[in-house]
Design an enzyme around this catalytic site. Structure first.
Site, short mmCIF file in Angstrom:
data_model
loop_
_atom_site.label_atom_id
_atom_site.label_comp_id
_atom_site.label_asym_id
_atom_site.label_seq_id
_atom_site.Cartn_x
_atom_site.Cartn_y
_atom_site.Cartn_z
N LYS A 26 0.84 -1.21 0.00
CA LYS A 26 0.00 0.00 0.00
C LYS A 26 0.86 1.25 0.00
O LYS A 26 0.64 2.18 -0.78
CB LYS A 26 -0.91 0.00 1.23
N ASN A 27 1.86 1.27 0.89
CA ASN A 27 2.64 2.49 1.06
C ASN A 27 3.56 2.78 -0.12
O ASN A 27 4.10 3.88 -0.23
CB ASN A 27 3.45 2.44 2.36
N CYS A 49 -5.52 12.96 13.09
CA CYS A 49 -5.56 11.59 12.62
C CYS A 49 -5.60 10.63 13.79
O CYS A 49 -5.33 11.00 14.92
CB CYS A 49 -4.34 11.38 11.76
N ARG A 67 -0.04 14.20 12.82
CA ARG A 67 0.42 14.16 11.43
C ARG A 67 0.48 15.54 10.78
O ARG A 67 -0.23 15.83 9.82
CB ARG A 67 -0.47 13.24 10.62
N ILE A 108 2.14 18.64 8.51
CA ILE A 108 2.77 18.57 7.19
C ILE A 108 3.81 19.67 7.00
O ILE A 108 4.16 20.03 5.89
CB ILE A 108 1.72 18.64 6.05
N ASP A 109 4.30 20.21 8.15
CA ASP A 109 5.27 21.30 8.05
C ASP A 109 6.53 20.90 7.26
O ASP A 109 7.06 21.71 6.49
CB ASP A 109 5.66 21.77 9.48
N LEU A 110 6.98 19.67 7.40
CA LEU A 110 8.20 19.25 6.69
C LEU A 110 7.95 19.17 5.19
O LEU A 110 8.82 19.52 4.38
CB LEU A 110 8.70 17.89 7.21
N ASP A 154 4.57 0.63 12.07
CA ASP A 154 3.38 -0.02 11.50
C ASP A 154 3.23 -1.47 11.97
O ASP A 154 2.18 -2.07 11.78
CB ASP A 154 3.42 0.01 9.97
N ILE A 172 7.72 7.18 16.85
CA ILE A 172 7.35 7.83 15.57
C ILE A 172 6.05 8.63 15.69
O ILE A 172 6.00 9.80 15.31
CB ILE A 172 7.23 6.80 14.43
N ARG A 182 -8.56 -0.38 4.59
CA ARG A 182 -7.69 0.63 3.96
C ARG A 182 -6.38 0.00 3.49
O ARG A 182 -5.78 0.47 2.53
CB ARG A 182 -7.36 1.75 4.96
C1 UD1 Z 1 4.31 6.81 6.36
C2 UD1 Z 1 3.47 5.59 6.17
C3 UD1 Z 1 2.96 5.09 7.52
C4 UD1 Z 1 4.11 4.88 8.49
C5 UD1 Z 1 4.98 6.13 8.57
C6 UD1 Z 1 6.24 5.93 9.40
C7 UD1 Z 1 2.52 5.86 3.98
C8 UD1 Z 1 1.29 6.07 3.17
N1 UD1 Z 1 2.36 5.91 5.32
O1 UD1 Z 1 3.47 7.82 6.92
O2 UD1 Z 1 2.28 3.85 7.30
O3 UD1 Z 1 3.59 4.61 9.76
O4 UD1 Z 1 5.40 6.52 7.24
O5 UD1 Z 1 6.97 4.87 8.91
O6 UD1 Z 1 3.57 5.61 3.46
N2 UD1 Z 1 5.97 14.66 10.77
C9 UD1 Z 1 6.00 16.00 11.11
N3 UD1 Z 1 5.87 16.91 10.09
C10 UD1 Z 1 5.71 16.54 8.79
C11 UD1 Z 1 5.71 15.17 8.47
C12 UD1 Z 1 5.83 14.23 9.49
O7 UD1 Z 1 6.13 16.37 12.26
O8 UD1 Z 1 5.62 17.42 7.92
C13 UD1 Z 1 6.06 13.65 11.86
C14 UD1 Z 1 4.76 12.84 11.97
O9 UD1 Z 1 3.80 13.50 12.74
C15 UD1 Z 1 5.25 11.57 12.61
C16 UD1 Z 1 6.66 11.41 12.02
O10 UD1 Z 1 7.04 12.70 11.54
O11 UD1 Z 1 5.34 11.75 13.99
C17 UD1 Z 1 6.75 10.38 10.91
O12 UD1 Z 1 5.92 10.75 9.85
P1 UD1 Z 1 6.18 10.34 8.34
O13 UD1 Z 1 7.47 9.59 8.22
O14 UD1 Z 1 6.00 11.55 7.51
O15 UD1 Z 1 5.00 9.32 8.09
P2 UD1 Z 1 3.94 9.35 6.93
O16 UD1 Z 1 4.60 9.65 5.63
O17 UD1 Z 1 2.74 10.14 7.34
#
Ligand code: UD1
Length: 424
Positions: free
Chosen positions: A24-25, A118, A123, A125-127, A308, A330, A400
């Protein structure tokens, strides 16, 4: 109102073999990437899931064609016409933010709603946004909608992520692949799904190197070409099925499991007392009568222990001899399965991001509620081992990401069925 339940009669030892679904991912960012190329993408082994379905609906909304024939999805993106995604479509899939990079790459602009809070954490999206800004994207937020454009065009950049976010790394690649000049992403996520995205784009004519390491270089494609690509196997589902076999004292062979991606989890099964063998692309597991505790498990970015898999691993610990400890680093809210497991007789206490699990010899069937995808799969796993009947509600979370979950488990001998019932 009607709702679906998974009903599991526990206590049956799982035995047999199964073919693993595509990831999926990996499928989700590659479906978004197919919108970028302007060409035909034939995606094989694309899992049939609620989330991939939602991604295909987004593709159709923006004007691509996306059709499924069995496990193959064909996307044609020669004439997309919309760069906005309505709220309703964004809400269908938590990972829809991955379309932000794709739309910017294709149109130089994008409009979509910021994904809300979520079930496993905030979650943010600042990064994603700061990486896209570095590539020349101007971002405005208006009434909860993100309006993004690249007034001077997208340009390559040096991006250093403060944390190796999977989604931010993917959005950076999706956007950089049509930017002018080279992009270097440092402290990039090293997950195998990032390698799959890079391999897809390279098959279409881009030059992306370093995927799988913490420094990825993206040289944009002069011109994209049509491609046929096979999505990698789902490493989290592989671990999930192995855990289901482990808690039932079973013996299974997972075909097409790509053991090289399972390096972070296979030692966990061995520590729990299982015998694990790999033969080519297959993984075989033989479980002992009673599992052993696994000490301290800390979830980490790849190649660390995957967040996961934390919930299903915890079910193994809950049934093992001894005490195990899980530190979730995480996501901040990823123990929502714990109260449900406690209803089934598990001895688990949570202190902030630490869960202490004292193994018990037996769980008992109960009515429990899936609160997120992986937590839901873990409750089913617990139900397989429990004495009596377990009813798992909110099955939509499981759908999902788990393709034909109950059919696959039934193939291994599980007594599990999906029923429709009335809510009170
Ligand atoms: C992806 C996977 C999810 C998995 C996760 C970690 C997909 C569709 N989903 O989620 O199944 O659990 O990787 O391996 O591939 N963060 C921030 N700011 C940001 C982005 C992330 O603070 O802009 C934080 C998140 O809140 C979280 C951590 O970074 O605490 C990891 O997030 P991230 O690696 O981005 O996970 P996803 O891409 O959402």
């Amino acid at each position: 109102m009607r709702m679906e339940l998974l009903v599991i009669e526990g206590g049956k030892r799982l035995e047999g073999e199964l073919e693993l679904q595509g990831s999926k991912n990996s499928a989700l960012p590659i479906l978004a990437a197919a919108a970028v190329t302007g060409e035909t993408s034939i995606l094989k082994h694309c899992p049939y899931l609620r989330d991939t379905d939602a991604a295909m609906r987004i593709l159709r909304h923006i004007g691509c064609t996306a059709e499924r024939a069995g496990d193959t999805v064909i996307v044609r993106s020669d004439a997309p016409k919309r760069w906005e995604i309505p709220d309703a479509l964004m809400r269908e899939m938590r990972s829809s933010i991955i379309f932000l990079g794709a739309l910017l790459s294709r149109f130089g602009r994008a409009e979509l709603s910021a994904p809300g809070g979520c079930d496993i954490g905030l979650r943010p999206i600042d990064l994603h946004l700061s990486a896209l800004s570095a590539l020349g994207v101007r971002i405005e937020e208006q009434c909860g909608r993100l309006c993004c454009s690249a007034p001077k065009g997208l340009h390559g950049a040096a991006i250093t992520l403060p944390f190796p976010s999977v989604g931010a790394t993917e959005n950076s690649i999706l956007c950089a692949v049509t930017a002018k000049g080279e992009t270097v992403i440092r402290n990039a996520a090293r997950e195998p799904e990032i390698c799959d995205l890079a391999a897809f784009f390279n098959g279409c004519g881009a030059r992306i190197s370093g995927a799988g390491t913490d420094t990825i270089t993206v040289e944009p494609a002069a011109r994209f070409r049509a491609t046929e690509f096979t999505i990698m196997p789902d490493r989290i589902m592989a671990a999930t099925f192995l855990a289901a076999a482990a808690v039932t004292g079973g013996s299974v062979c997972v075909h097409r499991a790509a053991p090289q991606y399972l390096v972070p989890v296979l030692p966990y099964f061995e520590q729990a007392g299982c015998v694990v063998q790999t033969q080519g692309d297959d993984v075989l597991l033989h479980a002992p009568r009673r599992l052993q505790s696994t000490g301290l498990v800390r979830t980490m970015p790849y190649p660390g222990f995957p967040t996961d898999f934390q919930a299903s691993a915890m079910v193994m610990a809950a049934l093992s001899q001894g005490t195990s400890v899980f530190v979730e680093t995480i996501f901040e809210n990823r123990f929502r399965h714990v109260p449900q497991l406690r209803r089934m007789g598990a001895h688990i206490t949570v202190h902030n991001n630490v869960a202490v699990v004292e193994g018990v010899p037996q769980l008992c069937g109960a009515a429990v509620q899936a609160t997120d995808l992986r937590g839901g799969a873990a409750l089913v796993t617990a139900g397989l081992a429990a004495q009596g009947e377990t009813h798992v509600s909110c099955v939509g979370h499981i759908d999902r990401g788990c393709e034909r979950f109950e059919q696959n488990l039934a193939l291994l001998g599980a007594r599990i069925k999906r029923i429709e019932t009335d809510t009170e």
